[in-house]
Motif scaffolding. Structure first.
Motif, mmCIF file in Angstrom:
data_model
loop_
_atom_site.group_PDB
_atom_site.id
_atom_site.type_symbol
_atom_site.label_atom_id
_atom_site.label_comp_id
_atom_site.label_asym_id
_atom_site.label_seq_id
_atom_site.Cartn_x
_atom_site.Cartn_y
_atom_site.Cartn_z
ATOM 1 N N ARG A 1 0.831 -1.208 0.000
ATOM 2 C CA ARG A 1 0.000 0.000 0.000
ATOM 3 C C ARG A 1 0.867 1.260 0.000
ATOM 4 O O ARG A 1 0.479 2.284 -0.562
ATOM 5 C CB ARG A 1 -0.989 -0.006 1.156
ATOM 6 C CG ARG A 1 -0.447 0.210 2.541
ATOM 7 C CD ARG A 1 -1.609 0.396 3.538
ATOM 8 N NE ARG A 1 -1.151 0.543 4.905
ATOM 9 C CZ ARG A 1 -1.045 -0.450 5.776
ATOM 10 N NH1 ARG A 1 -1.384 -1.688 5.426
ATOM 11 N NH2 ARG A 1 -0.620 -0.218 7.004
ATOM 12 N N TYR B 1 1.735 3.127 -3.327
ATOM 13 C CA TYR B 1 0.787 3.996 -4.033
ATOM 14 C C TYR B 1 1.053 5.475 -3.773
ATOM 15 O O TYR B 1 1.291 6.233 -4.724
ATOM 16 C CB TYR B 1 -0.652 3.603 -3.677
ATOM 17 C CG TYR B 1 -1.076 2.309 -4.330
ATOM 18 C CD1 TYR B 1 -1.813 2.318 -5.510
ATOM 19 C CD2 TYR B 1 -0.717 1.075 -3.785
ATOM 20 C CE1 TYR B 1 -2.195 1.137 -6.129
ATOM 21 C CE2 TYR B 1 -1.085 -0.118 -4.399
ATOM 22 C CZ TYR B 1 -1.820 -0.080 -5.569
ATOM 23 O OH TYR B 1 -2.190 -1.244 -6.195
ATOM 24 N N GLY C 1 2.987 8.061 -6.141
ATOM 25 C CA GLY C 1 2.161 9.161 -6.614
ATOM 26 C C GLY C 1 2.867 10.496 -6.599
ATOM 27 O O GLY C 1 2.559 11.381 -7.410
ATOM 28 N N ASP D 1 1.762 11.320 -10.289
ATOM 29 C CA ASP D 1 0.392 11.845 -10.257
ATOM 30 C C ASP D 1 0.207 13.127 -11.044
ATOM 31 O O ASP D 1 -0.870 13.730 -11.011
ATOM 32 C CB ASP D 1 -0.063 12.068 -8.809
ATOM 33 C CG ASP D 1 -0.419 10.763 -8.105
ATOM 34 O OD1 ASP D 1 -0.381 9.707 -8.757
ATOM 35 O OD2 ASP D 1 -0.722 10.808 -6.891
ATOM 36 N N THR E 1 -0.466 14.893 -3.303
ATOM 37 C CA THR E 1 -0.042 13.579 -2.808
ATOM 38 C C THR E 1 1.158 13.728 -1.886
ATOM 39 O O THR E 1 1.237 13.075 -0.836
ATOM 40 C CB THR E 1 0.300 12.654 -3.986
ATOM 41 O OG1 THR E 1 -0.831 12.530 -4.849
ATOM 42 C CG2 THR E 1 0.710 11.271 -3.491
ATOM 43 N N HIS F 1 4.414 -0.491 -11.425
ATOM 44 C CA HIS F 1 3.394 -0.518 -10.390
ATOM 45 C C HIS F 1 2.143 0.198 -10.897
ATOM 46 O O HIS F 1 2.235 1.127 -11.705
ATOM 47 C CB HIS F 1 3.950 0.180 -9.149
ATOM 48 C CG HIS F 1 3.014 0.235 -7.998
ATOM 49 N ND1 HIS F 1 2.120 1.270 -7.813
ATOM 50 C CD2 HIS F 1 2.819 -0.622 -6.977
ATOM 51 C CE1 HIS F 1 1.431 1.053 -6.717
ATOM 52 N NE2 HIS F 1 1.829 -0.094 -6.185
ATOM 53 N N ARG G 1 0.180 2.559 -9.861
ATOM 54 C CA ARG G 1 0.143 4.032 -9.779
ATOM 55 C C ARG G 1 1.047 4.632 -10.849
ATOM 56 O O ARG G 1 0.693 5.623 -11.494
ATOM 57 C CB ARG G 1 0.564 4.483 -8.393
ATOM 58 C CG ARG G 1 0.298 5.936 -8.057
ATOM 59 C CD ARG G 1 -1.146 6.183 -7.648
ATOM 60 N NE ARG G 1 -1.318 7.479 -7.015
ATOM 61 C CZ ARG G 1 -1.859 7.677 -5.822
ATOM 62 N NH1 ARG G 1 -2.330 6.670 -5.118
ATOM 63 N NH2 ARG G 1 -1.965 8.890 -5.322
ATOM 64 N N VAL H 1 -5.245 5.877 -9.053
ATOM 65 C CA VAL H 1 -5.317 4.464 -8.677
ATOM 66 C C VAL H 1 -4.943 4.337 -7.206
ATOM 67 O O VAL H 1 -3.895 4.831 -6.765
ATOM 68 C CB VAL H 1 -4.362 3.624 -9.546
ATOM 69 C CG1 VAL H 1 -4.403 2.163 -9.120
ATOM 70 C CG2 VAL H 1 -4.716 3.765 -11.021
ATOM 71 N N GLN H 2 -5.796 3.678 -6.439
ATOM 72 C CA GLN H 2 -5.551 3.495 -5.009
ATOM 73 C C GLN H 2 -5.288 2.022 -4.706
ATOM 74 O O GLN H 2 -5.614 1.137 -5.501
ATOM 75 C CB GLN H 2 -6.752 3.989 -4.195
ATOM 76 C CG GLN H 2 -7.166 5.414 -4.475
ATOM 77 C CD GLN H 2 -6.153 6.459 -4.028
ATOM 78 O OE1 GLN H 2 -5.151 6.144 -3.370
ATOM 79 N NE2 GLN H 2 -6.394 7.716 -4.373
ATOM 80 N N THR H 3 -4.714 1.779 -3.551
ATOM 81 C CA THR H 3 -4.406 0.408 -3.155
ATOM 82 C C THR H 3 -5.685 -0.418 -3.036
ATOM 83 O O THR H 3 -6.722 0.098 -2.599
ATOM 84 C CB THR H 3 -3.639 0.388 -1.825
ATOM 85 O OG1 THR H 3 -3.128 -0.927 -1.592
ATOM 86 C CG2 THR H 3 -4.506 0.802 -0.671
ATOM 87 N N ASN I 1 -4.840 -4.642 0.874
ATOM 88 C CA ASN I 1 -3.654 -4.015 1.456
ATOM 89 C C ASN I 1 -3.966 -2.999 2.540
ATOM 90 O O ASN I 1 -3.048 -2.414 3.116
ATOM 91 C CB ASN I 1 -2.854 -3.294 0.353
ATOM 92 C CG ASN I 1 -2.269 -4.251 -0.662
ATOM 93 O OD1 ASN I 1 -1.998 -5.404 -0.356
ATOM 94 N ND2 ASN I 1 -2.074 -3.773 -1.873
ATOM 95 N N TYR J 1 -1.889 5.666 5.277
ATOM 96 C CA TYR J 1 -2.572 5.853 3.996
ATOM 97 C C TYR J 1 -3.665 4.800 3.951
ATOM 98 O O TYR J 1 -3.406 3.604 3.945
ATOM 99 C CB TYR J 1 -1.574 5.675 2.846
ATOM 100 C CG TYR J 1 -2.199 5.296 1.518
ATOM 101 C CD1 TYR J 1 -3.010 6.185 0.815
ATOM 102 C CD2 TYR J 1 -1.947 4.035 0.954
ATOM 103 C CE1 TYR J 1 -3.567 5.823 -0.413
ATOM 104 C CE2 TYR J 1 -2.488 3.679 -0.267
ATOM 105 C CZ TYR J 1 -3.289 4.577 -0.945
ATOM 106 O OH TYR J 1 -3.840 4.219 -2.162
#
Length: 317
Positions: A70, A73, A77, A81, A88, A273, A275, A294-296, A300, A313
């Motif tokens: 997790r 991410y 980011g 991002d 972030t 990955h 993200r 995109v989130q975990t 997780n 997070y």
């Protein structure tokens, strides 16, 4: 105005995130980064303040795989991002607000102490070099200098003091050598990171029977620690009591070349990955620029009782 105060004054300007033309984008979000996870965790924890914070505040060792996956991410980011990366970065910084205390030697620490926070970032920067140099075919001095400049721009995203950040690549090398030789400590948090002989089965191997994992994990752990030892600077090996021979070095290089050869067969986006992959897709137009980040996945997330903790997070479903 001095150079250092000028660099701090720049915090008032909106930081500019790195983009797809950077080497950091190319290297950092690659799945091969998982091969240096033990290196990054142990190097960070050897810092006295960071290690104390982990020992007194973190539940990392109760949920190793979940915490690792997790964390990728929001950390990723800050790079991938785009226009939302600045927000972030502030969120990542915010997770450290309450991590403070007094360590076993009576030293006060705070995760947002500039020297402590920069040390964690320095390990991420060196991670990009190690990933590229050991598992992506190798890089030269010019690329390392470029990665150094990019890591400064990357660090500005956190809006932290720039005081600890070395001015040049040469200054950084001196800083890194000083940290490895004079500052880092062999402590409980570091040894706990390296103690993976009884680690739980990875969530990405659900098909593997538990009894098989219990039989192979000792061998996996031994080889993963060996791989990690090969990434340490020699003073760190000596600090932790590890030996490293010319034969070890040759095997390590052969393994790295094999990893690079295998990944050349993997499609570009699949090397990254989720993200990071989404960042690449947005800049190509395969995703809208304002597509949700995109989130975990749920698997997780922290334990339910801790999902409202300011140190985690934990995206809302």
């Amino acid at each position: 105005m001095t150079e250092l105060s000028t660099r701090d004054a720049e915090r008032g300007a909106e930081p500019e995130p790195l983009g797809p033309d950077s080497l950091t984008w190319k290297y950092f979000g690659d799945w091969r980064g998982l091969l240096i996870a033990l290196w990054a965790g142990s190097m960070q924890n050897m810092h006295p303040g960071l290690g104390a914070g982990v020992e007194q505040h973190s539940r990392f060792f109760a949920e190793r795989w979940q915490r690792l996956f997790r964390s990728l991410y929001p950390i990723g980011g800050v790079l991938y991002d785009g226009p939302r990366a600045a927000q972030t970065a502030l969120e990542v910084r915010g997770y450290h607000d309450t991590v403070k205390g007094v360590d076993a030697k009576g030293r006060r620490y705070h995760a947002l102490d500039p020297d402590t926070f920069y040390w964690a970032h320095a390990t991420f920067f060196v991670s990009t070099i190690l990933i590229a140099d050991h598992f992506m075919g190798g890089i030269g001095e010019a690329e390392k200098r470029r990665l150094f400049d990019e890591h400064v721009q990357w660090y500005r995203m956190y809006r932290m003091s720039m005081r600890p950040v070395p001015e040049t690549w040469e200054d950084f090398q001196a800083y890194w050598a000083h940290m490895c030789q004079n500052v880092l400590e062999d402590n409980k948090a570091t040894r706990d990171v390296l103690e993976i002989g009884e680690i739980a089965k990875p969530p990405f191997l659900p098909w593997l029977p538990d009894f098989v994992w219990r039989r192979v994990r000792v061998l996996v752990a031994r080889n993963f620690v060996w791989l990690t030892v090969g990434l340490y600077d020699e003073p760190v090996r000596e600090l932790l009591g590890y030996r490293w021979t010319a034969r070890d070095e040759a095997r390590h290089r052969r393994f790295g070349k094999a990893v690079d050869a295998v990944f050349r067969l993997v499609p570009h986006d699949r090397r990254y990955h989720p993200r990071a992959r989404a960042g690449w897709r947005r800049v190509r137009g395969a995703l809208p620029p304002d597509a949700p980040l995109v989130q975990t996945p749920r698997r997780n997330l922290p334990p339910p009782a801790e999902r409202d903790s300011p140190t985690h997070y934990s995206p809302r479903e």
